[in-house]
Design a protein around this motif. Structure first.
Motif, mmCIF file in Angstrom:
data_model
loop_
_atom_site.group_PDB
_atom_site.id
_atom_site.type_symbol
_atom_site.label_atom_id
_atom_site.label_comp_id
_atom_site.label_asym_id
_atom_site.label_seq_id
_atom_site.Cartn_x
_atom_site.Cartn_y
_atom_site.Cartn_z
ATOM 1 N N UNK A 198 2.620 6.964 16.543
ATOM 2 C CA UNK A 198 3.570 6.346 17.466
ATOM 3 C C UNK A 198 4.049 5.005 16.923
ATOM 4 N N UNK A 199 3.113 4.223 16.324
ATOM 5 C CA UNK A 199 3.515 2.933 15.765
ATOM 6 C C UNK A 199 4.467 3.114 14.605
ATOM 7 N N UNK A 200 4.214 4.118 13.754
ATOM 8 C CA UNK A 200 5.106 4.360 12.626
ATOM 9 C C UNK A 200 6.490 4.771 13.094
ATOM 10 N N UNK A 226 0.838 -1.203 0.000
ATOM 11 C CA UNK A 226 0.000 0.000 0.000
ATOM 12 C C UNK A 226 0.868 1.246 0.000
ATOM 13 N N UNK A 227 1.903 1.270 0.835
ATOM 14 C CA UNK A 227 2.773 2.438 0.914
ATOM 15 C C UNK A 227 3.519 2.658 -0.396
ATOM 16 N N UNK A 228 3.966 1.562 -1.029
ATOM 17 C CA UNK A 228 4.679 1.706 -2.292
ATOM 18 C C UNK A 228 3.755 2.260 -3.381
ATOM 19 N N UNK A 229 2.511 1.820 -3.380
ATOM 20 C CA UNK A 229 1.558 2.338 -4.358
ATOM 21 C C UNK A 229 1.281 3.820 -4.123
ATOM 22 N N UNK A 230 1.126 4.201 -2.858
ATOM 23 C CA UNK A 230 0.894 5.607 -2.543
ATOM 24 C C UNK A 230 2.088 6.462 -2.943
ATOM 25 N N UNK A 231 3.291 5.973 -2.659
ATOM 26 C CA UNK A 231 4.493 6.757 -2.942
ATOM 27 C C UNK A 231 4.760 6.885 -4.435
ATOM 28 N N UNK A 232 4.502 5.823 -5.186
ATOM 29 C CA UNK A 232 4.848 5.810 -6.608
ATOM 30 C C UNK A 232 3.677 6.154 -7.520
ATOM 31 N N UNK A 240 3.650 14.790 13.867
ATOM 32 C CA UNK A 240 4.687 14.119 13.087
ATOM 33 C C UNK A 240 4.504 14.348 11.594
ATOM 34 N N UNK A 241 5.629 14.373 10.906
ATOM 35 C CA UNK A 241 5.598 14.301 9.449
ATOM 36 C C UNK A 241 5.845 12.845 9.053
ATOM 37 N N UNK A 242 4.929 12.288 8.281
ATOM 38 C CA UNK A 242 5.049 10.925 7.767
ATOM 39 C C UNK A 242 4.735 10.963 6.281
ATOM 40 N N UNK A 243 5.606 10.397 5.470
ATOM 41 C CA UNK A 243 5.360 10.370 4.037
ATOM 42 C C UNK A 243 5.331 8.919 3.560
ATOM 43 N N UNK A 244 4.662 8.661 2.433
ATOM 44 C CA UNK A 244 4.661 7.294 1.903
ATOM 45 C C UNK A 244 6.060 6.803 1.561
ATOM 46 N N UNK A 245 6.967 7.741 1.261
ATOM 47 C CA UNK A 245 8.332 7.355 0.910
ATOM 48 C C UNK A 245 9.143 6.909 2.114
ATOM 49 N N UNK A 246 8.601 7.082 3.331
ATOM 50 C CA UNK A 246 9.296 6.616 4.521
ATOM 51 C C UNK A 246 9.888 7.721 5.376
ATOM 52 N N UNK A 247 9.792 8.982 4.948
ATOM 53 C CA UNK A 247 10.292 10.089 5.778
ATOM 54 C C UNK A 247 9.425 10.220 7.027
ATOM 55 N N UNK A 248 10.056 10.404 8.172
ATOM 56 C CA UNK A 248 9.294 10.565 9.402
ATOM 57 C C UNK A 248 10.078 11.421 10.376
#
Length: 384
Positions: free
Chosen positions: A379-381, A28-34, A178-186
């Motif tokens: 928090x989980x992320x 899901x995250x890869x689809x959102x990011x790409x 928090x900043x959270x992005x589909x690409x994994x930035x947090x």
């Protein structure tokens, strides 16, 4: 929303080893990011109606889902309670093939409950909501509480003098923003601080309700806000200031306590405070809000609109009222009625999705260009 000039991440592979819930969430995250499109067919054996929940029915459904995989590229995910999900690239030929295999063998009403199709990235939030439910991570529905007799003015008046010097810390909710992005930035950008008048009521006025006495509830909240403001400019905070989001009523924004705090804060520190004003308070006292807003902005503070639902944005467009940020509360009904959120994000106004206690809320935020979140799911992320 992707910044111009940045290369999109690689799409998820069309084939690969069978996985589980974690691998499906990663897809899901890869689809959102790409921006890659995938069709996911979810076989919810945990939802088999009574009468069909038998070994031979389960075997038939699994075989039906497996047959079309031999003719196309697909990724299979094994999930709790015997559920399965299969991800393929469009066009979606998997569901029609499965339905053909099952035609006549399983009643159509049962198939609607057991087989669900979802398209990524558009339905990422819905898919993660189902995944959370299957993993037992969805928060339980709150148990209905018995109605309490309304708080009486005399009871409130009796405790207010003692609150003037009380430590408000036990009755303030602190959460990281928090900043959270589909690409994994947090990363943690700020801390949100908000009064919890219900917790104070439970401690000092147990057995008395606030719902039917909004004026007294507002007075109890204001007493907490004034103590919160008094604690901001303490030496220990000034020695190591950090960005804060303060949830304030219009009455607190225009109070002597706010002016006293402002007088103790160095000019360089004021921009680290974002003053977050609920939409309902602005609507009920627009003149007071305008007065407090003009003072706050002239002194260098940030200003945010707190909207409890998407419809509030139509009544109070953040840019029109002078807010530099929107704090939008997540609810299960928000995806169906986000209001003019798209116009807000297109205008480049920062948006924080608050109450993001579920991963599904974060996925929905990503779908709508939001990368700032506040809630238990962040928090989980951050721990991952």
């Amino acid at each position: 929303m992707k910044a111009q000039g940045l290369a999109l991440p690689d799409p998820p592979p069309l084939t690969g080893p069978e996985g589980g819930a974690a691998e499906l969430a990663a897809l899901v995250r890869r689809c959102l990011a790409s921006g890659s499109v995938r069709d996911v067919l979810w076989l919810r054996l945990s939802r088999l109606p009574r009468g069909l929940d038998r070994p031979h029915h389960r075997r038939l459904l699994r075989e039906a889902l497996a047959l079309p995989q031999h003719a196309r590229r697909a990724r299979v995910f094994h999930l709790p309670d015997g559920d399965m999900a299969v991800a393929t690239a469009p066009p979606d030929t998997l569901r029609p093939a499965v339905l053909r295999v099952l035609d006549g063998a399983v009643e159509e009403a049962a198939l609607v409950q057991v087989i669900r199709s979802l398209r990524l990235p558009e339905e990422s939030g819905a898919l993660l909501a189902v995944l959370e439910e299957s993993l037992g991570l969805a928060p339980p529905a709150p148990e209905p509480r018995a109605a309490l007799p309304p708080l009486e003015a005399a009871s409130l008046a009796a405790i207010l003098p003692g609150l003037a010097q009380a430590d408000p810390a036990p009755y303030l909710r602190r959460q990281p923003l928090c900043r959270l992005t589909p690409e994994g930035e947090s990363g943690i950008l700020a801390e949100s601080v908000a009064p919890m008048p219900g917790a104070l009521r439970d401690r000092l006025l147990p057995g008395q309700g606030l719902e039917d006495v909004p004026a007294l509830a507002a007075q109890l909240r204001l007493s907490l806000e004034l103590r919160m403001l008094a604690g901001i400019a303490r030496p220990e905070w000034l020695a190591a200031p950090r960005p804060l989001h303060l949830s304030l009523s219009v009455a607190a924004l225009t109070s002597d306590a706010f002016l006293a705090m402002d007088g103790r804060l160095p000019g360089a520190v004021r921009p680290m405070l974002t003053l977050c004003i609920p939409a309902a308070g602005i609507l009920s006292d627009s003149a007071g809000f305008a007065l407090g807003r003009d003072l706050a902005v002239s002194r260098g503070y940030g200003l945010a609109l707190e909207a409890g639902c998407g419809a509030a944005l139509a009544l109070l467009p953040p840019g029109r009222i002078g807010a530099g940020m929107l704090r939008l509360a997540w609810s299960d009904s928000l995806p169906a009625d986000p209001g003019p959120l798209a116009a807000v994000t297109r205008a480049g106004l920062p948006v924080v999705l608050t109450g993001a206690d579920r991963t599904a809320a974060i996925a929905w935020g990503w779908e709508n260009g939001i990368t700032l979140f506040q809630g238990r799911a962040t928090d989980r992320h951050l721990r991952q």
